[in-house]
Design a protein around this motif. Structure first.
Motif, short mmCIF file in Angstrom:
data_model
loop_
_atom_site.label_atom_id
_atom_site.label_comp_id
_atom_site.label_asym_id
_atom_site.label_seq_id
_atom_site.Cartn_x
_atom_site.Cartn_y
_atom_site.Cartn_z
N ALA A 84 0.82 -1.21 0.00
CA ALA A 84 0.00 0.00 0.00
C ALA A 84 0.85 1.26 0.00
CB ALA A 84 -0.94 -0.01 1.21
N ALA A 85 1.97 1.22 0.72
CA ALA A 85 2.82 2.41 0.84
C ALA A 85 4.12 2.22 0.06
CB ALA A 85 3.13 2.69 2.30
N PHE A 86 4.49 3.25 -0.66
CA PHE A 86 5.77 3.23 -1.37
C PHE A 86 6.33 4.64 -1.37
CE2 PHE A 86 8.73 3.36 -4.89
CZ PHE A 86 9.39 2.15 -4.77
N GLY A 87 7.43 4.83 -0.64
CA GLY A 87 8.03 6.15 -0.54
C GLY A 87 9.52 6.11 -0.79
N SER A 88 10.22 7.11 -0.30
CA SER A 88 11.64 7.24 -0.59
C SER A 88 12.46 6.11 0.01
CB SER A 88 12.16 8.59 -0.06
OG SER A 88 11.94 8.71 1.33
N PHE A 89 12.06 5.63 1.19
CA PHE A 89 12.85 4.56 1.81
C PHE A 89 12.68 3.25 1.04
CE2 PHE A 89 13.92 1.50 5.25
CZ PHE A 89 15.20 1.96 5.51
N GLU A 90 11.45 2.94 0.63
CA GLU A 90 11.23 1.74 -0.16
C GLU A 90 11.99 1.83 -1.50
OE1 GLU A 90 8.02 2.07 2.77
OE2 GLU A 90 8.85 3.48 1.30
N MET A 91 11.99 3.02 -2.10
CA MET A 91 12.73 3.20 -3.34
C MET A 91 14.22 2.98 -3.13
SD MET A 91 12.88 6.56 -5.84
CE MET A 91 11.09 6.54 -6.05
N MET A 92 14.73 3.46 -2.00
CA MET A 92 16.14 3.27 -1.69
C MET A 92 16.47 1.79 -1.54
SD MET A 92 18.39 2.59 1.00
CE MET A 92 17.60 3.09 2.53
N ILE A 93 15.59 1.02 -0.87
CA ILE A 93 15.82 -0.42 -0.71
C ILE A 93 15.83 -1.10 -2.07
CG2 ILE A 93 14.88 -2.57 0.23
CD1 ILE A 93 13.77 -0.98 2.55
N GLU A 94 14.88 -0.76 -2.93
CA GLU A 94 14.84 -1.36 -4.27
C GLU A 94 16.12 -1.09 -5.04
OE1 GLU A 94 10.39 -2.02 -6.02
OE2 GLU A 94 11.45 -0.20 -6.59
N ARG A 95 16.57 0.15 -4.99
CA ARG A 95 17.81 0.49 -5.71
C ARG A 95 19.02 -0.20 -5.10
NH1 ARG A 95 16.92 7.03 -6.69
NH2 ARG A 95 15.34 6.83 -8.32
N PHE A 96 19.03 -0.32 -3.77
CA PHE A 96 20.15 -1.01 -3.12
C PHE A 96 20.20 -2.46 -3.57
CE2 PHE A 96 22.52 -3.20 0.10
CZ PHE A 96 23.49 -2.29 0.49
N ILE A 97 19.05 -3.11 -3.59
CA ILE A 97 19.02 -4.50 -4.06
C ILE A 97 19.50 -4.60 -5.50
CG2 ILE A 97 17.50 -6.45 -4.61
CD1 ILE A 97 15.74 -5.58 -2.24
N ALA A 98 19.04 -3.67 -6.34
CA ALA A 98 19.39 -3.71 -7.76
C ALA A 98 20.88 -3.54 -7.99
CB ALA A 98 18.62 -2.63 -8.52
N TYR A 99 21.48 -2.58 -7.30
CA TYR A 99 22.88 -2.25 -7.57
C TYR A 99 23.87 -3.04 -6.72
CZ TYR A 99 21.42 1.62 -10.52
OH TYR A 99 20.87 2.37 -11.52
N CYS A 100 23.54 -3.28 -5.45
CA CYS A 100 24.52 -3.88 -4.54
C CYS A 100 24.36 -5.39 -4.39
CB CYS A 100 24.43 -3.22 -3.17
SG CYS A 100 24.79 -1.46 -3.20
N VAL A 101 23.20 -5.92 -4.72
CA VAL A 101 23.01 -7.37 -4.61
C VAL A 101 22.86 -8.00 -6.00
CG1 VAL A 101 21.64 -9.23 -3.61
CG2 VAL A 101 21.92 -7.08 -2.36
N VAL A 102 21.83 -7.59 -6.74
CA VAL A 102 21.62 -8.18 -8.06
C VAL A 102 22.82 -7.92 -8.97
CG1 VAL A 102 20.19 -8.12 -10.13
CG2 VAL A 102 19.12 -8.05 -7.87
N ARG A 103 23.18 -6.65 -9.12
CA ARG A 103 24.34 -6.32 -9.95
C ARG A 103 25.63 -6.76 -9.27
NH1 ARG A 103 25.98 -0.15 -11.74
NH2 ARG A 103 27.82 -0.68 -12.98
N GLY A 104 25.68 -6.63 -7.95
CA GLY A 104 26.89 -7.00 -7.22
C GLY A 104 27.24 -8.47 -7.34
N ALA A 105 26.23 -9.31 -7.54
CA ALA A 105 26.49 -10.75 -7.63
C ALA A 105 27.21 -11.14 -8.91
CB ALA A 105 25.16 -11.51 -7.55
N THR A 106 27.20 -10.25 -9.89
CA THR A 106 27.82 -10.60 -11.17
C THR A 106 28.93 -9.63 -11.57
OG1 THR A 106 26.06 -9.37 -12.30
CG2 THR A 106 25.76 -11.75 -12.05
#
Length: 297
Positions: free
Chosen positions: A252-274
């Protein structure tokens, strides 16, 4: 407490930027109850960060006879000092030098001793739940780059402590034997109900776990010691966390903190794994101030 998204969606990042870490009262209180209080009698009357750091390092350069309990308290102190008066940005190298000095006080630790150290550091440094726990974890994780960079012992303690954070959260005992750390972290990550964390407003826990996992897999030695990283595990992590990233799609809620978590996962985990791991191993004594600062970014 389980902090709801509404409580920090628009303010957490700004508050985090001005958190000052540990203060002089924290250091005095810790040392007063520690096994190393007699080593640093000057600490009660010295609050200046540079003076404290210099005198701590000077004391540790002498001849010392230490028990495991003393080593635990010294590691705790060195980690606390990484964020002591953290607004003083000119002391990055001095902070790292203290961690390095402590990391070289012992040659190695067996698995039982390593477990004692990691569990003890968790108990000394991590407090509360929700946002309070996240903040204490972030303060502790500020010391991870310098631990990894110091020597094999510092690296092993850093990884053991990160695994302990995940183990404490999942309730799964983890064997701290410096073997297959990436596999152990990934197995614990798969036990977490990421969708439930997102739906229930427990973003603080979610970010704590994602960031902890990211630090483990982005440590070069962890990658080098994982025999099937290139052939299998890196791709599995990449695929799995692509799905985790979608946890907020139906919340229901999506704000700056949720966006930051999504980006962190994308860049530091998903991208970081490869990609090339970000936490490397080299001598802190050879760092310049600017190079040291880059390790924090």
């Amino acid at each position: 407490m389980n902090v709801s998204a509404a409580s920090f969606n628009n303010s957490f990042v700004e508050e985090d930027e001005i958190r000052l870490g540990y203060n002089h009262e924290n250091i005095k209180t810790f040392l007063g109850k520690s096994s190393i209080k007699d080593l640093f009698p000057f600490a009660n009357d010295t609050s200046d960060a540079k003076q404290l750091l210099d005198r701590f390092v000077a004391t540790l350069s002498g001849k010392l006879e230490l028990r495991l309990e003393n080593l635990l308290d010294l590691f705790t102190l060195s980690i606390m000092m990484v964020t002591y008066q953290r607004d003083n940005l000119l002391l990055t190298k001095e902070r790292f030098m203290l961690v390095d000095a402590v990391s070289h006080l012992a040659d190695s630790l067996n698995s039982e001793e390593l477990n004692y150290m990691a569990t003890g550091l968790y108990d000394n440094l991590i407090r509360g739940v929700g946002l309070e726990r996240l903040e204490s974890v972030l303060d502790m994780q500020a010391a991870i780059p310098s631990l990894v960079a110091s020597c094999r012992l510092g690296n092993n303690i850093a990884v053991a402590l990160l695994l302990t954070i995940m183990g404490q959260y999942t309730g799964v005992p983890v064997q701290l034997d410096n073997k297959e750390s990436a596999h152990k972290a990934f197995e614990m990550a798969k036990l977490i109900n990421w969708q439930q964390l997102a739906d229930s407003g427990r973003q603080a826990d979610m970010f704590m776990l994602v960031r902890t996992f990211s630090l483990i897999i982005n440590c070069r030695r962890v990658r080098e010691e994982c025999l099937d990283w290139k052939d299998n595990l890196g791709a599995e992590i990449h695929k799995y966390f692509l799905q985790v990233r979608k946890a907020f799609d139906h919340t229901a809620a999506f704000g700056s903190f949720e966006m930051m978590i999504e980006r962190f996962i994308a860049y530091c985990v998903v991208r970081g794994a490869t990609t090339t791991p970000q936490l490397c191993n080299y001598k802190i004594s050879e760092l310049t101030n600017s190079e040291s600062q880059n390790m924090w970014d």
